[in-house]
Design an enzyme around this catalytic site. Structure first.
Site, PDB file in Angstrom:
ATOM      1  N   GLU A 136       0.786  -1.242   0.000  1.00 11.67           N
ATOM      2  CA  GLU A 136       0.000   0.000   0.000  1.00 11.67           C
ATOM      3  C   GLU A 136       0.818   1.293   0.000  1.00 11.67           C
ATOM      4  OE1 GLU A 136      -2.785  -0.086   3.243  1.00 11.67           O
ATOM      5  OE2 GLU A 136      -3.964  -1.678   2.333  1.00 11.67           O
ATOM      6  N   GLU A 139      -5.418  -8.429   0.919  1.00  9.30           N
ATOM      7  CA  GLU A 139      -5.971  -8.106   2.241  1.00  9.30           C
ATOM      8  C   GLU A 139      -7.436  -7.757   2.117  1.00  9.30           C
ATOM      9  OE1 GLU A 139      -4.087  -5.035   4.596  1.00  9.30           O
ATOM     10  OE2 GLU A 139      -2.101  -5.874   4.242  1.00  9.30           O
TER      11      GLU A 139
END
Ligand code: FCB
Length: 447
Positions: free
Chosen positions: A168, A356
């Site tokens: 991320e 995720e």
């Protein structure tokens, strides 16, 4: 209550994910250097309740037992991250054999249990010594990262076949360099812009480092995408939306795809582009084998006269129509489909994996049981949209739950519980929640 597994097919990867700093503890063991998260959590006022990762889930020591749990629940893959300062304690030069040995043992422990290791190279714990020299805002961090990636892949590449370069980038650069909420706690548009470009370059340099040391492996990276709801229909709203999409994902995806920076979308993107030098435009391109998507909720913004940005994140929640998690996030399962579609539309990557997805809710442990039916509903509804994406031809072939264990939720500390397994942080006792048992039942039926 049941979810049909047939639409996912026999080759779909079912896994759980975690990150070094959030679970390992033993922050000074075996020659590890300090990371920016050690520094940040030890700075008063930065993390809720003053929580730190000094002990966390003690996973550094308990990993064999935790992997037994992974296997007993029926998952076939464990995504874990490597702590860079365990490998290169001061970020450059000396490579710490004891750190590599540890992750080599973890890799073997996965394989012995029939669990496929998926390795993330950077899940936010930069060596503090590199931060002291400017961190990601310093261009030389790119080369340091490539060296570290190469060293890890050289050691583990005979056994690890799936690599995730970054976790991320949009989140750790904006929260860490712009908003000051995460380590290193800066609020500097100037350093943020530099960090973004250097991280994008490091994606490519890291991928090259891994491929050189572990040829034939699958190399990807993980992006957070929170599809943004249009805040309104005026041109001001539209400009805010474009700027938010550029900052949220486009300026992290598109340079690596060879599309350059979306400079029209917001002035701050031009600030990022200004850090381009020499052959960067070519060096930054990566042909990913797969992309990881991390999805939790949709994004909300409103227009704001902030120089360069044009928007601010909005915290408005629609309590009437949507369930709200303890993180304050709306439960919006359809967004996972939209995020996958966003990636797929580029036509640049052959396959996607949900690296995720998960939820924090107010869990209570009563008589050895956590009845987390809201978490079961969360996963079921999100998985239904993943199945819909597959049915519509979007090549998504894996799903990793965040997370096996309750763990240190960064600046939120230990109050936010995302685990399938409850952790008592005083005793380190693990108790599988009802959601863990739900997955166990689900995966036992897999084709
Ligand atoms: C993601 C992070 C992960 C975890 C979840 C809840 O943004 O990658 O480490 O904190 O959020």
């Amino acid at each position: 209550m049941s979810l049909d597994l047939a639409p996912f097919g026999p080759d779909f990867t079912w896994g759980v994910a975690h990150a070094s700093y959030q679970v390992e503890g033993h922050h000074e063991a075996d020659g590890k250097g300090p990371s920016i998260w050690d520094t940040f959590t030890h700075t008063p006022g930065k993390v809720r309740n003053g929580d730190t990762g000094d002990v966390a889930c003690d996973h550094y020591q308990r990993y064999p037992l935790d992997l037994d749990l992974v296997r007993s629940l029926g998952f076939a893959a464990q995504r874990f991250s490597i702590s860079w300062p365990r490998i290169v304690p001061i970020g450059r030069g000396f490579v710490n054999r004891a750190g590599l040995d540890h992750y080599s043992r973890v890799t073997d422990a996965c394989l012995e249990r029939g669990i496929e290791p998926w390795v993330t190279l950077y899940h936010w714990d930069l060596p503090q010594a590199l931060q002291d020299a400017g961190g990601w805002a310093n261009r030389s961090t790119v080369g340091r990262f490539a060296d570290y990636a190469h060293a890890v892949a050289e050691r583990l590449g005979d056994r690890v076949h799936h690599w995730i370069i970054f976790n991320e980038p949009s989140v750790f650069t904006s929260l860490g360099y712009l908003m000051g909420i995460h380590a290193p706690g800066l609020r500097s548009p100037r350093r943020f812009a530099a960090a973004v470009h250097h991280v994008n370059l490091a994606q490519a340099a890291g991928a090259r480092g891994v491929r050189a040391a572990a040829p034939g492996s699958q190399v990807g990276t993980s992006h957070a995408i929170s599809p943004i709801e249009p805040p309104g229909t005026s041109s001001r709203h539209e400009r805010a939306l474009h700027a938010a999409e550029a900052l949220g994902h486009r300026m992290f995806l598109e340079p690596n795809f060879g599309l350059g920076y979306p400079t029209d979308a917001a002035p701050i993107v031009r600030l990022v582009e200004r850090h381009q030098r020499g052959d960067d435009e070519h060096d930054i391109v990566v042909d990913w084998d797969f992309l990881g998507l991390q999805y939790y909720t949709k994004g909300k913004i409103r227009p704001a006269p902030i120089p360069g940005m044009r928007f601010v994140p909005s915290t408005n929640r629609d309590f009437r129509r949507h369930e709200i998690t303890t993180m304050g996030w709306e439960v919006r399962p359809e967004g996972i489909y939209d995020a996958l579609a966003t990636l797929h539309r580029y036509g640049k990557v052959p396959r996607f994996v949900i690296t995720e997805n998960g939820v924090a809710i107010p869990d209570v442990l009563i008589d050895g049981r956590v009845r987390d039916h809201r978490r079961i509903d969360f996963f079921r509804s999100h998985l239904e949209h993943v199945a819909r994406a597959r049915a519509d031809g979007i090549p998504v072939d894996g799903f990793f739950c965040w997370s096996l264990l309750d763990n240190l939720e960064w600046a939120e500390g230990y109050d936010q519980r995302f685990g399938l397994v409850h952790v008592d942080f005083d005793t380190q006792v693990r108790t599988p929640k009802d959601s863990a048992l739900w997955f166990q039942g689900l995966l036992a039926d897999s084709p």
